[in-house]
Scaffold this motif. Structure first.
Motif, PDB file in Angstrom:
ATOM      1  N   VAL A   6       1.061  -1.260   0.000  1.00  0.00           N
ATOM      2  CA  VAL A   6       0.193  -0.057   0.049  1.00  0.00           C
ATOM      3  C   VAL A   6       0.949   1.213  -0.054  1.00  0.00           C
ATOM      4  O   VAL A   6       0.564   2.153  -0.783  1.00  0.00           O
ATOM      5  CB  VAL A   6      -1.043   0.015   1.275  1.00  0.00           C
ATOM      6  CG1 VAL A   6      -1.859   1.257   1.327  1.00  0.00           C
ATOM      7  CG2 VAL A   6      -1.507  -1.194   1.272  1.00  0.00           C
ATOM      8  N   LEU A   7       1.753   1.135   0.855  1.00  0.00           N
ATOM      9  CA  LEU A   7       2.967   2.350   0.900  1.00  0.00           C
ATOM     10  C   LEU A   7       3.550   2.580  -0.490  1.00  0.00           C
ATOM     11  O   LEU A   7       3.641   3.594  -0.949  1.00  0.00           O
ATOM     12  CB  LEU A   7       4.061   1.974   1.934  1.00  0.00           C
ATOM     13  CG  LEU A   7       3.878   2.329   3.270  1.00  0.00           C
ATOM     14  CD1 LEU A   7       5.067   1.758   4.187  1.00  0.00           C
ATOM     15  CD2 LEU A   7       3.619   3.902   3.371  1.00  0.00           C
ATOM     16  N   GLY A   8       3.956   1.553  -1.138  1.00  0.00           N
ATOM     17  CA  GLY A   8       4.702   1.681  -2.349  1.00  0.00           C
ATOM     18  C   GLY A   8       3.424   2.244  -3.515  1.00  0.00           C
ATOM     19  O   GLY A   8       3.762   3.069  -4.346  1.00  0.00           O
ATOM     20  N   ASP A   9       2.320   1.741  -3.325  1.00  0.00           N
ATOM     21  CA  ASP A   9       1.361   2.249  -4.368  1.00  0.00           C
ATOM     22  C   ASP A   9       1.046   3.908  -3.967  1.00  0.00           C
ATOM     23  O   ASP A   9       0.613   4.520  -5.060  1.00  0.00           O
ATOM     24  CB  ASP A   9      -0.056   1.530  -4.128  1.00  0.00           C
ATOM     25  CG  ASP A   9       0.042   0.027  -4.884  1.00  0.00           C
ATOM     26  OD1 ASP A   9       0.943  -0.036  -5.698  1.00  0.00           O
ATOM     27  OD2 ASP A   9      -0.888  -0.726  -4.614  1.00  0.00           O
ATOM     28  N   ALA A  10       1.028   4.263  -2.887  1.00  0.00           N
ATOM     29  CA  ALA A  10       0.740   5.639  -2.420  1.00  0.00           C
ATOM     30  C   ALA A  10       1.854   6.534  -2.838  1.00  0.00           C
ATOM     31  O   ALA A  10       1.511   7.563  -3.469  1.00  0.00           O
ATOM     32  CB  ALA A  10       0.444   5.758  -0.914  1.00  0.00           C
ATOM     33  N   ALA A  11       2.931   5.918  -2.830  1.00  0.00           N
ATOM     34  CA  ALA A  11       4.270   6.661  -3.213  1.00  0.00           C
ATOM     35  C   ALA A  11       4.135   6.800  -4.700  1.00  0.00           C
ATOM     36  O   ALA A  11       4.441   7.982  -5.201  1.00  0.00           O
ATOM     37  CB  ALA A  11       5.527   5.869  -2.779  1.00  0.00           C
ATOM     38  N   ARG A  12       3.424   5.917  -5.462  1.00  0.00           N
ATOM     39  CA  ARG A  12       3.320   5.974  -6.929  1.00  0.00           C
ATOM     40  C   ARG A  12       2.357   7.082  -7.334  1.00  0.00           C
ATOM     41  O   ARG A  12       2.716   7.802  -8.205  1.00  0.00           O
ATOM     42  CB  ARG A  12       3.223   4.570  -7.549  1.00  0.00           C
ATOM     43  CG  ARG A  12       3.975   4.285  -8.943  1.00  0.00           C
ATOM     44  CD  ARG A  12       3.648   3.050  -9.250  1.00  0.00           C
ATOM     45  NE  ARG A  12       2.325   2.393  -9.529  1.00  0.00           N
ATOM     46  CZ  ARG A  12       2.121   1.291  -9.969  1.00  0.00           C
ATOM     47  NH1 ARG A  12       2.991   0.369 -10.178  1.00  0.00           N
ATOM     48  NH2 ARG A  12       0.898   1.070 -10.116  1.00  0.00           N
ATOM     49  N   THR A  13       1.529   6.937  -6.448  1.00  0.00           N
ATOM     50  CA  THR A  13       0.431   7.965  -6.976  1.00  0.00           C
ATOM     51  C   THR A  13       0.880   9.314  -6.445  1.00  0.00           C
ATOM     52  O   THR A  13       0.649  10.257  -7.410  1.00  0.00           O
ATOM     53  CB  THR A  13      -0.916   7.735  -5.815  1.00  0.00           C
ATOM     54  OG1 THR A  13      -1.341   6.345  -5.743  1.00  0.00           O
ATOM     55  CG2 THR A  13      -2.076   8.461  -6.325  1.00  0.00           C
ATOM     56  N   VAL A  14       1.356   9.561  -5.309  1.00  0.00           N
ATOM     57  CA  VAL A  14       2.089  10.893  -5.301  1.00  0.00           C
ATOM     58  C   VAL A  14       3.127  11.131  -6.190  1.00  0.00           C
ATOM     59  O   VAL A  14       3.147  12.657  -6.790  1.00  0.00           O
ATOM     60  CB  VAL A  14       2.617  11.088  -3.696  1.00  0.00           C
ATOM     61  CG1 VAL A  14       3.179  12.373  -3.492  1.00  0.00           C
ATOM     62  CG2 VAL A  14       1.390  10.719  -2.614  1.00  0.00           C
ATOM     63  N   ALA A  15       3.882  10.533  -6.406  1.00  0.00           N
ATOM     64  CA  ALA A  15       4.864  10.734  -7.749  1.00  0.00           C
ATOM     65  C   ALA A  15       4.130  11.353  -9.034  1.00  0.00           C
ATOM     66  O   ALA A  15       4.923  12.085  -9.551  1.00  0.00           O
ATOM     67  CB  ALA A  15       5.794   9.679  -7.775  1.00  0.00           C
TER      68      ALA A  15
END
Lengths: 113, 355
Positions: free
Chosen positions: B256-265
């Motif tokens: 989930v952290l990884g996906d969130a980071a991708r979204t924010v990027a």
């Protein structure tokens, strides 16, 4: 000028001592006529320069032009009369007068630096 | 090092909005008359060609009328100079020739130095405004690069661009006017009658200045592009490693952290596009008018030099040609500054982690 030349040639036969005077009179008349024409042409230019802040430069050039005109005619007259030493002095006076005109502008330019 | 921004990214990702990232990095400080509020907020697209056209349209009318009036005055001065030149040839002894030549050169120099001083002041002010604005943009761009996961690229590009801004400030404060004064003095001395031929010295000064500027801009451009590209690649690698590690080693929330980071990027890249567009528009708005003015002055000076030579004022024509060449260096400085700024902004927009 042609009229002055004719008078001069005629007078040269009758009384040669008056010829320099007639030449001078002719020169002065022509000079005044030229200056009037020149002033009419240059006055609008000088007025426009005043609006652009270039009046000092125009004034300098106009004064130098007038001095050069007067000194040239004077030295030419002196030469016509056979007074080449006086002619040289007149030219020298003109040169000094023109160079002394430059001093304020030169100082102004140096102050800008 | 990457974990803290990543955590911040994740928090932003969860709260979810681009506005909050934009507010956090301080995009409000980038307000400028050249861009509207909607454009700054990213609600309206920035059309650069339209902006360029608008800037040119605003600058051109006043520029042409003002330049025409100023150079009309210079042409008047040249006419008088030609009259004086005609008179000096009448003198058989030639005693007044030097005095006439001196007075004409002095008058032309006086007029041109006044023009140049104003022009250099204007260009200097524009460059100062440019460095001030870009200095305000630098923290925003650096924050956005960090927020996008490009920590190394952020430090490298901010250091490189700070160096560039410092160099421009130093040129404005310590080089621009001395260069004008030296070039002008040499040109004036070369035009005076009966002096040593100073023309090669003037030419050497101009060529050396142009060469140094070209070297400085090439070096800075190369450094900015290459270092940012290399560090961005290492950032990408690190980002993917951390994302993979968090996905594998942190149970449940790692992915989930990884996906969130991708979204924010992704959100950060949108804001970067807006900030880059704003920066480009403002760079054009600040630097294009002085560049146009210098170009028009250069053109008109060449025209005046041609007129002077046609009227028989050889020395004055040469003086005007020499001084016109001085403007090439100023044009080069403005164009080079603009090019480096655009390069930095393009690299900034393009740099991002491969998610």
């Amino acid at each position: 000028m042609l009229f002055a030349l004719c008078v001069n040639l005629l007078l040269h036969r009758v009384s040669p001592e008056f010829t320099p005077l007639t030449a001078a009179a002719g020169g002065v008349l022509l000079g005044v006529y030229l200056l009037r024409g020149l002033l009419d042409a240059l006055l609008p230019l000088a007025q426009a320069a005043q609006g652009l802040g270039l009046s000092a430069h125009m004034e300098l050039l106009l004064k130098a032009l007038a001095i050069a005109l007067v000194c040239n005619s004077t030295s030419a007259l002196c030469r016509d009369c056979g007074e080449s030493a006086l002619a040289d002095k007149a030219e020298l006076a003109g040169k000094v007068a023109i160079l002394s005109l430059c001093i304020p502008l030169l100082v102004q330019l140096l102050e800008l630096f | 090092m990457l974990l803290l921004p990543l955590l911040w990214l994740c928090l932003c990702g969860f709260t979810g909005q681009e506005e909050s990232i934009a507010e956090a990095v301080g995009t409000d400080s980038l307000a400028h008359p050249a861009v509207t509020k909607e454009e700054l907020a990213g609600e309206r697209e920035i059309l650069l060609w339209d902006k360029l056209w608008e800037i040119t349209k605003e600058a051109a009318p006043g520029l042409f009328s003002e330049s025409a009036a100023t150079f009309g005055g210079l042409m008047g001065v040249l006419l008088l100079c030609s009259l004086l030149h005609a008179l000096r040839h009448l003198s058989p002894g030639g005693a007044m020739a030097e005095a006439c030549a001196f007075v004409t050169v002095l008058a032309v120099s006086g007029v041109v130095y006044g023009l140049f001083r104003e022009l250099f002041l204007y260009a200097g002010q524009a460059l100062a405004a440019f460095t001030e604005y870009l200095a305000a943009l630098l923290p925003v761009s650096t924050s956005l690069l960090i927020a996008g996961g490009n920590t190394a690229a952020a430090s490298v590009s901010s250091v490189g661009f700070s160096l560039f801004l410092t160099a421009i400030s130093l040129i404005c404060s310590g080089v621009l006017f001395p260069f004008l004064q030296v070039s002008f003095s040499v040109g004036f001395a070369a035009a005076l009658p009966g002096t040593v031929n100073f023309a090669p010295i003037g030419s050497w000064i101009r060529n050396t200045s142009a060469l140094l500027l070209a070297f400085l801009f090439s070096l800075l451009g190369f450094m900015l592009t290459m270092q940012t590209a290399v560090s961005a690649a290492s950032d990408s690698f690190l980002f993917r490693t951390v994302r993979f590690a968090s996905g594998v080693f942190i149970p449940v929330v790692g992915n989930v952290l990884g996906d969130a980071a991708r979204t924010v990027a992704g959100s950060v890249s949108v804001i970067k596009g807006t900030v880059g567009g704003v920066g480009t528009a403002v760079t054009f708005a600040i630097l294009l008018p002085p560049f146009l003015r210098v170009a028009v002055y250069r053109l008109l000076l060449s025209l005046c030099a041609l007129l002077a030579k046609l009227l028989g004022c050889e020395k004055e024509g040469q003086l005007l040609s020499d001084l016109g060449s001085t403007l090439n260096v100023l044009m080069g400085l403005l164009a080079g500054t603009e090019a480096i700024a655009l390069l930095y902004l393009a690299t900034f927009i393009k740099t991002g982690v491969a998610v």
